[in-house]
Design a protein around this motif. Sequence first.
Motif, short mmCIF file in Angstrom:
data_model
loop_
_atom_site.label_atom_id
_atom_site.label_comp_id
_atom_site.label_asym_id
_atom_site.label_seq_id
_atom_site.Cartn_x
_atom_site.Cartn_y
_atom_site.Cartn_z
N SER A 1 48.33 29.27 45.04
CA SER A 1 49.33 30.33 45.03
C SER A 1 49.04 31.49 44.09
O SER A 1 49.77 32.48 44.11
N ARG A 2 48.00 31.39 43.26
CA ARG A 2 47.77 32.44 42.26
C ARG A 2 46.49 33.22 42.45
O ARG A 2 46.44 34.41 42.19
N SER A 3 45.44 32.52 42.84
CA SER A 3 44.19 33.25 43.06
C SER A 3 43.26 32.47 43.97
O SER A 3 42.95 31.31 43.71
N ALA A 4 42.80 33.14 44.99
CA ALA A 4 41.78 32.58 45.89
C ALA A 4 40.38 32.84 45.35
O ALA A 4 39.40 32.45 45.98
N VAL A 5 40.30 33.49 44.20
CA VAL A 5 39.01 33.69 43.52
C VAL A 5 38.98 32.72 42.35
O VAL A 5 39.72 32.89 41.38
N LEU B 1 41.51 49.46 31.33
CA LEU B 1 41.29 48.36 32.28
C LEU B 1 42.61 47.70 32.65
O LEU B 1 43.47 47.48 31.78
N VAL B 2 42.75 47.35 33.93
CA VAL B 2 43.84 46.49 34.39
C VAL B 2 43.24 45.15 34.83
O VAL B 2 42.32 45.13 35.66
N VAL B 3 43.74 44.07 34.26
CA VAL B 3 43.27 42.73 34.65
C VAL B 3 44.00 42.31 35.92
O VAL B 3 45.22 42.48 36.03
N LEU B 4 43.24 41.74 36.86
CA LEU B 4 43.80 41.34 38.15
C LEU B 4 43.89 39.83 38.29
O LEU B 4 42.87 39.13 38.20
N VAL C 1 40.46 54.48 35.19
CA VAL C 1 40.89 53.11 34.87
C VAL C 1 40.09 52.12 35.72
O VAL C 1 39.89 52.32 36.92
N LYS C 2 39.61 51.06 35.08
CA LYS C 2 38.84 50.02 35.77
C LYS C 2 39.71 48.81 36.09
O LYS C 2 40.81 48.65 35.55
N LEU C 3 39.20 47.97 36.97
CA LEU C 3 39.89 46.74 37.37
C LEU C 3 39.02 45.54 37.03
O LEU C 3 37.82 45.54 37.33
N GLY C 4 39.63 44.51 36.44
CA GLY C 4 38.89 43.29 36.10
C GLY C 4 39.38 42.12 36.93
O GLY C 4 40.49 41.63 36.72
N ILE C 5 38.55 41.70 37.88
CA ILE C 5 38.88 40.51 38.68
C ILE C 5 38.80 39.30 37.76
O ILE C 5 37.75 39.03 37.19
N GLU C 6 39.91 38.57 37.62
CA GLU C 6 39.88 37.38 36.78
C GLU C 6 39.82 36.15 37.68
O GLU C 6 40.82 35.80 38.32
N PRO C 7 38.67 35.48 37.75
CA PRO C 7 38.64 34.24 38.51
C PRO C 7 39.54 33.22 37.82
O PRO C 7 39.45 33.04 36.60
N LEU C 8 40.41 32.60 38.60
CA LEU C 8 41.35 31.63 38.03
C LEU C 8 40.90 30.20 38.34
O LEU C 8 40.29 29.95 39.37
N HIS C 9 41.25 29.30 37.45
CA HIS C 9 40.91 27.88 37.62
C HIS C 9 41.29 27.40 39.03
O HIS C 9 42.33 27.80 39.56
N PRO C 10 40.48 26.52 39.62
CA PRO C 10 40.79 26.02 40.96
C PRO C 10 42.18 25.39 41.08
O PRO C 10 42.70 25.30 42.19
N VAL D 1 34.72 42.08 36.05
CA VAL D 1 35.27 40.73 35.90
C VAL D 1 35.91 40.57 34.52
O VAL D 1 35.38 41.07 33.53
N ALA D 2 37.03 39.87 34.50
CA ALA D 2 37.61 39.37 33.26
C ALA D 2 37.32 37.87 33.21
O ALA D 2 37.85 37.10 34.02
#
Lengths: 277, 277
Positions: A153-157, A103-106, A139-148, A177-178
Amino acid sequence: MSAAPLTDLDRLCIHTITTKSWDLETAAAKFSAAGVKGITVWRDTYADRDIAATGRMLRDHDLSIVSTCRGGFFPGATASARQTAIDDNRRAIAEAHELGAPLVVLVCGAVPGQSLEDSRKQIADGIAAVLPDCEATGVKLGIEPLHPMYADSRSAVNTLGQANDMCEQLKSPHVGVAADVYHLWWDPNLQTEIARCGEIGALFSFHVCDWRSPTIDFLNDRGLMGEGCINIPQIRGWVEDAGFTGFNEVEVFSHRLWAMDQDEYLKQIIQAYRDHV
Amino acid sequence: MSAAPLTDLDRLCIHTITTKSWDLETAAAKFSAAGVKGITVWRDTYADRDIAATGRMLRDHDLSIVSTCRGGFFPGATASARQTAIDDNRRAIAEAHELGAPLVVLVCGAVPGQSLEDSRKQIADGIAAVLPDCEATGVKLGIEPLHPMYADSRSAVNTLGQANDMCEQLKSPHVGVAADVYHLWWDPNLQTEIARCGEIGALFSFHVCDWRSPTIDFLNDRGLMGEGCINIPQIRGWVEDAGFTGFNEVEVFSHRLWAMDQDEYLKQIIQAYRDHV
């Protein structure tokens, strides 16, 4: 409501950045000697190394390679910037495959001043663009929702609900998801969205640390589990109710904790894991 | 998508804390001379004054008193702490009535380590406990959802959706929402929830400033409108589409901006209002 207490270290994983002054060989040896069973490898730690040999070294220490950190940062103001990001994510996937990480964390990315809607579309497009590499390598991808607080500048998710939506949109067994308690703990929909994440088969990772009061740095003032206000056992219970059986990954960025004796710190991590995860 | 440009200052309100080194008489005189039409009065500015006379002074400067800041902080670990908060909110309502302010803005509160669910229940209970004072005086309460980075200690109400839910639960014409772009801009449900807030008749206030990249202080590094990444005209458009016709309130906490010449700063506020709200 809470998960059953953790009676062993079988599901304890530590991110290399948590003890970032240790090089990868040192971290592997120390983690392994302490009974830690998993490691998430930040990409800087294997730059300039033979990646396949690095993966063997980690497995020789009886460590499961849980994931690598990090890909992502797909949004860009220009097509050229977005292509550069796609190329970097393709490299991250190839590296994970060579290392033996599943897995790669995104950290998905955002551009200050660009609309969040545009950034979210660019994130989905970027992930779609690298999916053939995932399918070719496994290999899988883990979308990591980031704190608002990182939406500029770091994540729109920024919520698990959005990450789940994106997984449903992309419809790939390689995209999930991560989930990190630091980013998600405040969300009134957290329990519901964790359950949904499990139902759609997208709950790939679970990261723990704590939120200190007051928090004095936007990036590097995370707490060790038990030092803050997050009810981690409750969230772990929700995650396990959703069917998750993977590692509990300790990912702490902290100037304060990085400054202490790191052998003592590792002992504290393990104690905090037993007492507060 | 965006609201029509603002061609005059008829709906410009400034919070006293924005230029906090000015006492209330100075702020009133400066705001009025600059053409500002509204003022939101922080409670510290009238402590030790004749409140009714203070209200007359503000009106003599042709300023509409838009609201007072702030009540709230209802959660507490003990019944005694919660009663103290209720008593303080009753005082805030009485003061607003005497001043001639139609609204008290609520920073609802949170207690580190207490569950957000418990805090939310205590917030609703606290508001319910002071509603008779609202009914007796006509003073309204504006629940201000605060950014999730304040969920530990300042507010367990962190999205407009939660604030709307609480308004629907309390079912009082005296309870609505103070919507601040700083707290809400990141929310993927923002447009929908603004519309809902209008439909339930709960959109009482609209606060503006900006989110800087990077933001370096959790409390006092807000940007003047145009200095950050928030699309304020878009959000103002949503607010006006929801039927809001009240003031656009400039509420900026900033060590950087408080340190500059405050007459020059007031000019910049007015220019930023014309260009970026």
